[in-house]
Design a protein around this motif. Structure first.
Motif, PDB file in Angstrom:
ATOM      1  N   PHE A  85       4.501  19.275  -7.400  1.00 41.54           N
ATOM      2  CA  PHE A  85       5.063  19.313  -6.051  1.00 41.54           C
ATOM      3  C   PHE A  85       4.231  20.179  -5.106  1.00 41.54           C
ATOM      4  O   PHE A  85       4.752  20.945  -4.307  1.00 41.54           O
ATOM      5  N   MET A  86       2.918  20.006  -5.209  1.00 40.86           N
ATOM      6  CA  MET A  86       1.995  20.741  -4.354  1.00 40.86           C
ATOM      7  C   MET A  86       1.516  19.820  -3.228  1.00 40.86           C
ATOM      8  O   MET A  86       1.517  18.600  -3.369  1.00 40.86           O
ATOM      9  N   GLY A  87       1.080  20.419  -2.154  1.00 37.72           N
ATOM     10  CA  GLY A  87       0.511  19.686  -1.036  1.00 37.72           C
ATOM     11  C   GLY A  87      -0.322  20.630  -0.195  1.00 37.72           C
ATOM     12  O   GLY A  87      -0.305  21.838  -0.410  1.00 37.72           O
ATOM     13  N   GLY A  88      -1.049  20.086   0.741  1.00 38.72           N
ATOM     14  CA  GLY A  88      -1.835  20.892   1.660  1.00 38.72           C
ATOM     15  C   GLY A  88      -3.309  20.922   1.318  1.00 38.72           C
ATOM     16  O   GLY A  88      -3.727  20.524   0.228  1.00 38.72           O
ATOM     17  N   PRO A  89      -4.116  21.408   2.269  1.00 43.59           N
ATOM     18  CA  PRO A  89      -5.566  21.445   2.088  1.00 43.59           C
ATOM     19  C   PRO A  89      -6.011  22.299   0.908  1.00 43.59           C
ATOM     20  O   PRO A  89      -7.033  22.028   0.286  1.00 43.59           O
TER      21      PRO A  89
ATOM     22  N   ILE B 273       0.847  -1.198   0.000  1.00 45.69           N
ATOM     23  CA  ILE B 273       0.000   0.000   0.000  1.00 45.69           C
ATOM     24  C   ILE B 273       0.883   1.249   0.000  1.00 45.69           C
ATOM     25  O   ILE B 273       0.668   2.176  -0.787  1.00 45.69           O
ATOM     26  N   ALA B 274       1.898   1.271   0.858  1.00 46.74           N
ATOM     27  CA  ALA B 274       2.805   2.418   0.917  1.00 46.74           C
ATOM     28  C   ALA B 274       3.587   2.576  -0.386  1.00 46.74           C
ATOM     29  O   ALA B 274       3.768   3.697  -0.885  1.00 46.74           O
ATOM     30  N   MET B 275       4.038   1.467  -0.943  1.00 46.92           N
ATOM     31  CA  MET B 275       4.802   1.517  -2.184  1.00 46.92           C
ATOM     32  C   MET B 275       3.954   2.094  -3.322  1.00 46.92           C
ATOM     33  O   MET B 275       4.415   2.954  -4.071  1.00 46.92           O
TER      34      MET B 275
ATOM     35  N   ALA C 148       2.544   9.218  -5.967  1.00 42.28           N
ATOM     36  CA  ALA C 148       3.190  10.510  -5.714  1.00 42.28           C
ATOM     37  C   ALA C 148       4.206  10.843  -6.803  1.00 42.28           C
ATOM     38  O   ALA C 148       4.269  11.981  -7.277  1.00 42.28           O
ATOM     39  N   VAL C 149       4.983   9.863  -7.215  1.00 44.10           N
ATOM     40  CA  VAL C 149       5.988  10.090  -8.262  1.00 44.10           C
ATOM     41  C   VAL C 149       5.309  10.391  -9.597  1.00 44.10           C
ATOM     42  O   VAL C 149       5.679  11.340 -10.297  1.00 44.10           O
ATOM     43  N   CYS C 150       4.304   9.619  -9.950  1.00 45.82           N
ATOM     44  CA  CYS C 150       3.596   9.843 -11.218  1.00 45.82           C
ATOM     45  C   CYS C 150       2.874  11.181 -11.237  1.00 45.82           C
ATOM     46  O   CYS C 150       2.652  11.757 -12.311  1.00 45.82           O
ATOM     47  N   SER C 151       2.534  11.695 -10.087  1.00 44.98           N
ATOM     48  CA  SER C 151       1.882  13.003  -9.999  1.00 44.98           C
ATOM     49  C   SER C 151       2.833  14.128 -10.397  1.00 44.98           C
ATOM     50  O   SER C 151       2.401  15.194 -10.818  1.00 44.98           O
TER      51      SER C 151
ATOM     52  N   GLN D  69      -1.085  10.620 -13.312  1.00 42.46           N
ATOM     53  CA  GLN D  69      -1.882  10.202 -12.159  1.00 42.46           C
ATOM     54  C   GLN D  69      -2.930   9.165 -12.537  1.00 42.46           C
ATOM     55  O   GLN D  69      -3.142   8.214 -11.794  1.00 42.46           O
ATOM     56  N   THR D  70      -3.583   9.345 -13.665  1.00 41.09           N
ATOM     57  CA  THR D  70      -4.623   8.390 -14.058  1.00 41.09           C
ATOM     58  C   THR D  70      -4.015   7.008 -14.255  1.00 41.09           C
ATOM     59  O   THR D  70      -4.581   6.007 -13.817  1.00 41.09           O
ATOM     60  N   PHE D  71      -2.863   6.961 -14.900  1.00 39.67           N
ATOM     61  CA  PHE D  71      -2.154   5.692 -15.054  1.00 39.67           C
ATOM     62  C   PHE D  71      -1.865   5.094 -13.682  1.00 39.67           C
ATOM     63  O   PHE D  71      -2.128   3.917 -13.436  1.00 39.67           O
ATOM     64  N   ALA D  72      -1.326   5.915 -12.773  1.00 37.98           N
ATOM     65  CA  ALA D  72      -0.945   5.424 -11.445  1.00 37.98           C
ATOM     66  C   ALA D  72      -2.145   4.935 -10.649  1.00 37.98           C
ATOM     67  O   ALA D  72      -2.085   3.885 -10.001  1.00 37.98           O
ATOM     68  N   VAL D  73      -3.255   5.666 -10.695  1.00 39.46           N
ATOM     69  CA  VAL D  73      -4.442   5.254  -9.947  1.00 39.46           C
ATOM     70  C   VAL D  73      -4.998   3.949 -10.521  1.00 39.46           C
ATOM     71  O   VAL D  73      -5.381   3.048  -9.778  1.00 39.46           O
TER      72      VAL D  73
END
Length: 180
Positions: free
Chosen positions: A77-81, A14-16, A22-25, A40-44
């Motif tokens: 490289f964005m994060g946060g609410p 799950i973590a991997m 995260a990397v694909c994003s 992201q779509t590929f990764a999801v």
């Protein structure tokens, strides 16, 4: 394999896969609409197909939680609410049902299982369009034409590639001996 080592293997996977997401994003091409072209779509899709309907959404949820607390795991490289509650946040929420339905598609031997994946992709786009429309004040049709329709072909191809990649992963002995 003992029950505790199976749990460790599950948590590690799950973590991997959250890390893969995260990397694909970060592989992103910004567009004027504010919705970048990413992997992201590929990764999801890969997360859902490889981990299944229970663990796939958990990996997406871990990725979301890490991003919510500010780690730069979302595109560019964005994060946060602010990202989750911003104009593209609906796509992030939409990744949860997408991973679930891709996982169900991987677990079922139904002839129409591809429609489960497509439904997941459409739910993801619907969530994205709704939040974009709400926050920009743009009507739903214009929002869909701007932030959904141009991405659908790329996203369908991404999902097909993710399914093939996950199938290849399941042929690796270390990955294959556990169910989705």
């Amino acid at each position: 394999m003992s029950a505790s080592s199976a749990k460790v293997r599950t948590i590690t996977r799950i973590a991997m896969f959250a890390a893969v997401l995260a990397v694909c994003s970060q592989i992103a091409i910004p567009l004027p609409s504010g919705v970048p072209v990413t992997l992201q779509t590929f990764a999801v899709g890969l997360v859902g197909y490889a981990l299944g309907a229970k663990r796939g959404p958990l990996a997406v949820l871990v990725w979301c939680a890490v991003g919510l607390v500010g780690a730069p795991v979302f595109s560019n490289f964005m994060g946060g609410p602010a990202v989750l509650f911003g104009k593209t946040g609906g796509f992030i929420y939409g990744f949860l049902p997408m991973a679930l339905l891709c996982g169900l598609a991987a677990e079922k031997e139904l002839p129409g299982r591809i429609f489960l994946s497509a439904a997941g992709l459409l739910l993801c786009h619907l969530c994205g369009v709704l939040q974009f429309s709400l926050l920009t004040g743009m009507d739903l049709l214009k929002s869909a034409l701007l932030v959904s329709l141009p991405y659908l072909v790329k996203d369908l191809i991404s999902m097909a590639l993710a399914e093939r990649f996950a199938a290849a992963l399941r042929r690796i002995p270390a990955f294959a001996h556990t169910k989705c």
